[in-house]
Design a protein around this motif. Structure first.
Motif, mmCIF file in Angstrom:
data_model
loop_
_atom_site.group_PDB
_atom_site.id
_atom_site.type_symbol
_atom_site.label_atom_id
_atom_site.label_comp_id
_atom_site.label_asym_id
_atom_site.label_seq_id
_atom_site.Cartn_x
_atom_site.Cartn_y
_atom_site.Cartn_z
ATOM 1 N N ARG A 192 -54.327 43.045 -12.026
ATOM 2 C CA ARG A 192 -55.361 43.942 -12.549
ATOM 3 C C ARG A 192 -55.675 45.059 -11.573
ATOM 4 N NH1 ARG A 192 -58.487 40.179 -16.769
ATOM 5 N NH2 ARG A 192 -56.672 38.894 -17.115
ATOM 6 N N ALA A 193 -55.310 44.846 -10.313
ATOM 7 C CA ALA A 193 -55.344 45.951 -9.350
ATOM 8 C C ALA A 193 -53.970 46.617 -9.365
ATOM 9 C CB ALA A 193 -55.663 45.420 -7.963
ATOM 10 N N ARG A 194 -53.915 47.885 -8.959
ATOM 11 C CA ARG A 194 -52.628 48.587 -8.915
ATOM 12 C C ARG A 194 -51.856 48.201 -7.661
ATOM 13 N NH1 ARG A 194 -55.251 50.511 -12.972
ATOM 14 N NH2 ARG A 194 -54.605 52.440 -13.973
ATOM 15 N N ARG B 110 -58.289 57.270 -22.224
ATOM 16 C CA ARG B 110 -59.414 57.971 -22.828
ATOM 17 C C ARG B 110 -58.872 58.866 -23.929
ATOM 18 N NH1 ARG B 110 -63.522 58.984 -24.905
ATOM 19 N NH2 ARG B 110 -65.322 60.104 -24.049
ATOM 20 N N TYR C 254 -61.344 55.034 -26.587
ATOM 21 C CA TYR C 254 -60.070 54.789 -25.893
ATOM 22 C C TYR C 254 -58.962 54.449 -26.886
ATOM 23 C CZ TYR C 254 -62.203 54.987 -21.289
ATOM 24 O OH TYR C 254 -62.814 55.433 -20.150
ATOM 25 N N ALA D 76 -64.823 49.524 -18.771
ATOM 26 C CA ALA D 76 -65.098 49.946 -17.398
ATOM 27 C C ALA D 76 -63.807 49.976 -16.578
ATOM 28 C CB ALA D 76 -66.101 48.997 -16.756
ATOM 29 N N ASN D 77 -62.869 49.099 -16.917
ATOM 30 C CA ASN D 77 -61.585 49.089 -16.205
ATOM 31 C C ASN D 77 -60.449 49.670 -17.035
ATOM 32 O OD1 ASN D 77 -62.093 47.935 -13.545
ATOM 33 N ND2 ASN D 77 -62.870 46.193 -14.716
ATOM 34 N N GLU D 78 -60.787 50.257 -18.156
ATOM 35 C CA GLU D 78 -59.823 50.940 -19.014
ATOM 36 C C GLU D 78 -58.602 50.057 -19.289
ATOM 37 O OE1 GLU D 78 -59.493 54.562 -16.606
ATOM 38 O OE2 GLU D 78 -60.830 55.528 -18.042
ATOM 39 N N ARG D 79 -58.872 48.860 -19.789
ATOM 40 C CA ARG D 79 -57.773 47.942 -20.075
ATOM 41 C C ARG D 79 -58.161 46.980 -21.191
ATOM 42 N NH1 ARG D 79 -59.169 44.628 -14.692
ATOM 43 N NH2 ARG D 79 -60.639 43.215 -15.655
#
Lengths: 501, 427
Positions: free
Chosen positions: A198-200, A230, A143, A119-122
């Motif tokens: 984890r936030a930009r 992705r 991914y 969901a957070n692509e990490r």
């Protein structure tokens, strides 16, 4: 002659260090098999991927988690002993070369993938996790982890962070620094901090940006939050055979000039093709003076169209054969020749130096001509493999170490190639790093003041110069006292000027 | 006595760069309400170095300035003696089109960079809403726009930088090739450092080709949860969006989620239609395909008001919007939100007329809402009365703040560069 502020360094070199005491501390904190002092076993760690540099470390420790790394580093700080961190030891610049008077911290037991958060692509991984294993963990969700150095089956993510590793696909997707969101780091004084987030765009200095690619000189990474991308809808790969590197280079320029950003464009010259052929029988076009591997990825309708254009540009520039991978197996076969190129050279030469230089892509024809001339003048053979899209050259300088003077001649040619790169506005390293190997070239690319400025970051993290000392910078900067606030009254206030403000 | 020392300083500055380049500061030169004494305008890196050397000799506290479009961002400096004006230090020095690389002086307006790159069908993928913004200012503030989703932030596009240190020494980091790991990447450290580490005088960027066609897929929803779902669907599609933005004009009311895709003519439009369909069926609202970006696209939602940047992990955008909505509703404040939600970034605007104490409370709650999702809130700019009661940067964890302080101490040991303007009271 030396100023008083060198005390820290000279002390570390001359004062009797209590290595035994430190090892005793390690034995208290770690499992018995995690502390290696047996000379035979220590030899395993005497070099990384650049075997021409060898130093047996005083002790090797194999921590299993971040807490243990913290304890090890804090103990090194207390005892004033230098340490070097090492991942899988695949680096090609002797960046993980141990110190005979120091500790080698090997992260190979820290191989847990802690989190795959689609969901957070990490993903969150420990430093010893193998690069390719991140993609393997992400693949079922559609991914992948973009950085793909040729050693991706064995190299560690922690090592990728240290070296800011690239790979064939960084032309389109960037390097490790573009794919790391946050790092948990043990600083040289043993504190654990999180850089990035984890936030930009977390507020404050981008210390993470400075840390990635600092070659293990600012601390030891214990956790890495990486971006996952992705998987593209479509991937197309072709192999094109050209009469020579000139034609292949022309095709590369045309492709880029047309506004196409391939995922990768790789070039190999006749000598490296010959080596790859002998080593892995990759079946590259016979008689080719150069081959290009071009890969496109993205939404299917875009890739389909652009791929046809790329094929046309190759043929227009003299490609006599263009082979398109019909499936993943054929794609793997095309890549096999390229990815095995370094090792393959061992088939045609007893010894070789893998060089890593960068030039502006448009200077490629000129630089290749210059390299051929260097080779011809010296009689030293040079095979060329490169990431043509971004001008990252990997000339393989071949020699026979048993011939007197051969090593020196090869090294001279190898160094001259870097001078050619610099003369064209390029860099002495695109992805292998400076390590111990290229320290001597740093002064050709940067002024003393440039290097002094970079080392101010080092002084902020590691004022005692104990964290992978001797790497990256030719001369250690003396950090001196941590400067505090300006003492006394501001000069303008003193002059009575401040009142007017 | 006083005058003669002032004259001595001015004399040193004019001696360094010429009398026509030095003037007394005026009201319009204030930085966050702090009035400098002098303004020195430089045209080149060498002049900037000369001016900084003179400033060093006299212990001047310096704030570098480009066009001044974001000079009121960040905390007010504790004091300023000299504004170093780089707006005359403009010009694209080199555009190596074949290498997709551009080298410009810091004072170059981004618009000029855009024009030069566009002549070769290329772009510097930094969207910048403020029309006069310069290369140096954009680096110093690390501001980005919608295109950052795919192309990366300033830090990702900057490949080389020239910086004048507080002692007047000119230094570089990086170079003019994209792939380069020689030495520390100081460009990243300078990016977003708000003029506290050095004076940026030149920069080298990587460029990208401009796509032939752009389309925007827009869907308007009522609730944050639905908007969050729309963002998720776009992000996890294989349509390769180059931007995913959100706009909400009021505290409550409709939320628009808009994705940008680009590529070759025809195929792009077709892909947009397909994405619109997927999106529509996922959130139960018909999507729209637009030929031009919506008027709010890439603009800040704030102007003279309090403007914030909130960041959270991308999956928490809906939760953040809900938290923001509730906090604003409780205080009867109209909150406008907009931003790059595909990356978990939202800009918010609190109207100028809201009393500072209320703004401070609201900022506190927005920070708390973001912090629940690994996030933060930064007040980018605010009326002076608001800044008097809010730390614009918010809290920084102690360990990392120590490293930041030590970094500042190393780069600016005398604390003369934009002291007090940055996080954690770093001076």
């Amino acid at each position: 002659m030396q100023p008083a502020s060198t005390a820290n360094q000279t002390e570390a070199e001359t004062a009797p260090t209590d290595l035994e005491g430190l090892i005793g501390r390690f034995r208290e904190a770690l499992a018995p098999e995690s502390v290696i002092t047996d000379p035979q076993r220590l030899r395993t760690y005497e070099c990384d991927g650049l075997a021409s540099y060898r130093v047996v470390p005083a002790v090797v420790v194999l921590p299993e988690n971040a807490d243990q790394v913290g304890e090890i580093v804090a103990a090194c700080a207390e005892y004033g002993i230098a340490f070097v961190a090492r991942g899988s030891g695949t680096g090609l610049s002797a960046g993980a070369l141990p110190r005979s008077d120091g500790v080698l911290i090997v992260t190979s037991r820290m191989r847990r993938i802690l989190e795959v958060d689609v969901a957070n692509e990490r993903a969150v991984v420990e430093p010893g996790v193998i690069n390719l294993d991140v993609t393997k963990a992400a693949a079922p969700h559609g991914y992948y982890f973009a950085p793909d150095p040729s050693s991706q089956q064995v190299c560690s993510v922690g090592g990728n962070v240290a070296e800011n590793s690239g790979g064939a696909h960084c032309l389109k997707y960037g390097f490790t620094s573009n794919h790391v969101l946050a790092l948990e780091v043990v600083t040289p004084d043993g504190d654990t901090v999180e850089l990035g987030g984890r936030a930009r765009d977390v507020p404050g200095y981008d210390l993470m940006g400075a840390f990635v690619g600092s070659e293990g000189t600012l601390g030891v990474v214990t956790k890495i939050v990486v971006r996952l991308l992705r998987a593209p809808e479509s991937v197309q790969t072709l192999l094109a055979g050209f009469p020579s590197t000139d034609e292949a280079g022309g095709a590369v320029s045309k492709i880029i000039a047309e506004g196409i950003t391939p995922a990768a464009i790789e070039m190999m010259d006749a000598l490296s093709i010959e080596a790859a052929e002998q080593a892995v029988r990759c079946g590259y076009p016979e008689g080719a003076g150069a081959v290009l591997v071009v890969e496109l990825d993205g939404p299917a309708p875009e890739v389909e169209h652009t791929f046809a254009e790329v094929q046309r540009h190759c043929r227009d520039h003299g490609a006599f054969e263009v082979r398109v991978a019909a499936d993943d197996a054929e794609r793997a076969m095309i890549w096999k020749g390229r990815k095995s190129a370094f090792a393959a050279v061992g088939r045609i030469s007893p010894d070789y130096i893998v060089q890593d230089g960068v030039i502006p892509r448009t200077a490629l024809p000129e630089v290749l001509t210059r390299i051929s001339a260097l080779s011809a003048e010296s009689g030293v053979r040079v095979a060329n493999v490169f990431h043509a899209g971004d001008g990252n050259l990997h000339p393989l300088v071949l020699f026979d170490g048993s011939e007197p003077g051969a090593v020196e001649r090869a090294e001279e040619v190898s160094g001259s190639i870097l001078d050619v790169c610099l003369a064209h506005g390029g860099s002495i390293t695109g992805e292998h790093g400076v390590g111990a190997d290229k320290v001597k070239y740093m002064g050709r690319m940067f002024t003393e003041q440039d290097l002094d400025t970079m080392q101010r970051v080092r002084c902020a993290f590691d004022p005692d110069n104990r964290c992978n000392p001797g790497k990256v910078f030719p001369t250690p900067r003396l950090c001196g006292e941590a400067p505090g606030q300006r003492r006394g009254v501001h000069p303008l206030t003193e002059a009575g000027l401040a009142d007017q403000f | 006595m006083t005058t003669s020392t002032g004259d001595a300083v001015r004399g040193a500055l004019t001696g360094a760069i010429g009398s026509e380049r030095v003037r007394d500061a005026e009201e319009g030169d204030t930085v966050g309400g702090v009035r400098p004494r002098w303004v020195a305008s430089v045209a080149t890196t060498e002049q900037a170095a000369s001016a900084m050397s003179a400033a060093a000799e006299h212990g001047l506290r310096v704030v570098p300035r480009g066009s001044g479009s974001k000079i009121d961002w960040g905390a007010p400096p504790e004091a300023v003696d000299l504004v170093l004006d780089l707006s005359q230090a403009g010009g694209v020095l080199e555009h190596a089109a074949g290498d997709l690389v551009l080298h410009a002086r810091a004072g170059t307006p981004l618009d000029e960079v855009r024009r030069v790159a566009a002549d070769a069908g290329q772009q510097l993928s930094i969207d910048q809403p403020l029309p006069t913004a310069t290369v140096g200012g954009v680096i110093a503030t690390g501001t980005t726009g919608p295109g950052r989703h795919l192309y990366g932030a300033v830090r990702d596009l900057l490949i080389g930088i020239t910086v004048v240190r507080p002692d007047g020494v000119v230094t570089i980091s990086g170079g003019k090739v994209v792939k380069n790991v020689a030495g520390y990447d100081l460009g990243k450290l300078y990016t977003g450092s708000h003029g506290t580490l050095g004076v940026i005088t030149e920069a080298i960027f990587r460029l990208h080709p401009v796509a032939e066609q752009h389309r925007w897929i827009s869907v308007t929803l009522d609730e944050p949860a639905a908007a969050g779902e729309a963002v998720r669907v776009v992000r996890s599609s294989q349509a390769m969006p180059t931007a995913v933005e959100l706009e909400r004009a009021g505290t409550t009311g409709p939320i628009t989620v808009c994705a940008q895709i680009e590529g070759r003519p025809g195929a792009t439009h077709q892909r947009a239609l397909e994405l619109s369909e997927v999106l529509g069926s996922a959130v139960g609202v018909t999507g729209e395909v637009l030929d031009t970006a919506p008027e709010w696209w890439g603009e800040y939602p704030f102007d003279g008001d309090t403007g914030l940047r909130l960041g959270v992990e991308p999956s928490a955008v809906a939760a953040l919007l809900t938290g923001a909505q509730q906090a604003a509703q409780r205080r009867g404040v109209t909150l406008r939100t907009r931003g790059s939600v595909g990356l978990g970034l939202v800009h918010a605007a609190i109207p100028e007329e809201v009393p500072p104490a209320t703004v401070a409370e609201l900022v506190g709650e927005l920070r708390a809402a973001a912090a629940e999702h690994h996030g933060y809130g930064v007040v980018l700019r605010a009326p002076r009365a608001v800044l008097a009661s809010v730390d614009p940067w918010g809290p920084i964890p102690a360990g990392v703040l120590t490293l930041m302080r030590r970094t500042k101490d190393q780069f600016d040991p005398e604390h003369r560069l934009s002291p007090g303007r940055f996080v954690g009271g770093i001076r």
